[in-house]
Design a protein around this motif. Structure first.
Motif, mmCIF file in Angstrom:
data_model
loop_
_atom_site.group_PDB
_atom_site.id
_atom_site.type_symbol
_atom_site.label_atom_id
_atom_site.label_comp_id
_atom_site.label_asym_id
_atom_site.label_seq_id
_atom_site.Cartn_x
_atom_site.Cartn_y
_atom_site.Cartn_z
ATOM 1 N N GLU A 1 -1.358 4.633 -4.406
ATOM 2 C CA GLU A 1 -2.458 4.319 -3.493
ATOM 3 C C GLU A 1 -3.753 3.986 -4.232
ATOM 4 N N GLN A 2 -4.073 4.712 -5.301
ATOM 5 C CA GLN A 2 -5.312 4.444 -6.034
ATOM 6 C C GLN A 2 -5.257 3.087 -6.709
ATOM 7 N N SER B 1 -5.762 0.461 -4.102
ATOM 8 C CA SER B 1 -7.185 0.391 -3.743
ATOM 9 C C SER B 1 -7.969 -0.393 -4.788
ATOM 10 N N LEU C 1 -7.254 -4.052 -4.338
ATOM 11 C CA LEU C 1 -7.993 -4.628 -3.213
ATOM 12 C C LEU C 1 -9.464 -4.866 -3.578
ATOM 13 N N LYS C 2 -10.053 -3.969 -4.340
ATOM 14 C CA LYS C 2 -11.441 -4.162 -4.777
ATOM 15 C C LYS C 2 -11.551 -5.382 -5.686
ATOM 16 N N GLU D 1 0.808 -1.215 0.000
ATOM 17 C CA GLU D 1 0.000 0.000 0.000
ATOM 18 C C GLU D 1 0.846 1.273 0.000
#
Length: 247
Positions: A107-108, A111, A114-115, A27
């Motif tokens: 970071e995006q 994310s 992770l989705k 992350e």
């Protein structure tokens, strides 16, 4: 030197007789490598795609360093009998392993990854996979703009995509240049609430569009080729589309 983070295992290779070198996408520290010595009890914790808490430590920052990992979750149990989802998992980890530079936080993109990880576990991953690749393309420096026409600014009747700018073009503005433009897949015209319900054909069309820009603006400029795992994903899905067409 040491730091703590969370990450997903991208790849591994043998290091000597008893150790492994693991690549993680973390992350806050981006893609990072380190050595770990698994025991017989925890070897299953280091499967590709596993989400982990991680500690990296080394005497100096430029050293390879060592991992200490704690498993959080893995999507493999949910998709072990789903060949398409398994292909998507290996495609996503391979793309990150090839395209992301070491030690560069995104970071995006993390994310979005992770989705996708959650989408695998919930067996509803199609839309999340497209958004992951779109975030990957943006992290590599190229952003698709598909919300309004590049020529007129209108938001309706969008039909094409410029192969140079990655911007949408309306049917009326693009019709005279149709042969030079890419077709805008239906997926990108849908609302967020229905994107995860896309058909396999819509998924393949969206993959083909992003693939064009990944190859041209992320891979080729660095002398890289599309990972075999990503090619296999497209092939498996395209074969299902063809089977449905002939059925």
């Amino acid at each position: 030197m040491q730091w703590h983070d969370k990450g997903i295992i991208l790849s591994m290779r043998r290091h000597g007789e008893k150790a492994l070198i693991l690549n993680l996408f973390t992350e806050n520290h981006g893609r990072h490598s380190g050595v770990i010595k698994p025991s017989r009890k925890n070897q299953g914790d280091y499967e590709i795609g596993t989400y982990v808490r991680c500690q990296w430590h080394a005497r100096l920052e430029q050293h390879l360093g060592y991992w200490a990992l704690e498993r959080i979750s893995s999507p493999l149990a949910a998709i072990i009998n789903d060949s398409e989802a398994l292909c998507a998992l290996t495609a996503s980890t391979s793309l990150l392993d090839v395209l992301m530079p070491l030690n560069e936080s995104h970071e995006q993109l993390f994310s979005a990854f992770l989705k996708l990880h959650l989408g695998f576990k919930e067996r509803n991953w199609h839309g999340a996979y497209i958004e992951f690749e779109r975030a990957l393309l943006e992290a590599a420096g190229f952003k698709l703009d598909l919300k309004h026409c590049a020529a007129t600014g209108q938001k309706d009747d969008l039909a094409y995509v410029s192969p140079k700018s990655g911007r949408a073009v309306s049917f009326e503005a693009g019709k005279p240049y149709e042969k030079k433009l890419l077709r805008l897949p239906v997926y990108f015209l849908k609302s967020k609430t229905v994107q995860n319900a896309l058909s396999i054909l819509e998924l393949v069309e969206a993959l083909e569009l992003i693939e064009y820009f990944l190859e041209r603006y992320a891979l080729e400029i660095h002398g890289l080729k599309m990972p075999m795992a990503r090619q296999r994903l497209k092939k498996v899905l395209a074969e299902r589309v063809e089977h449905q067409r002939l059925a």
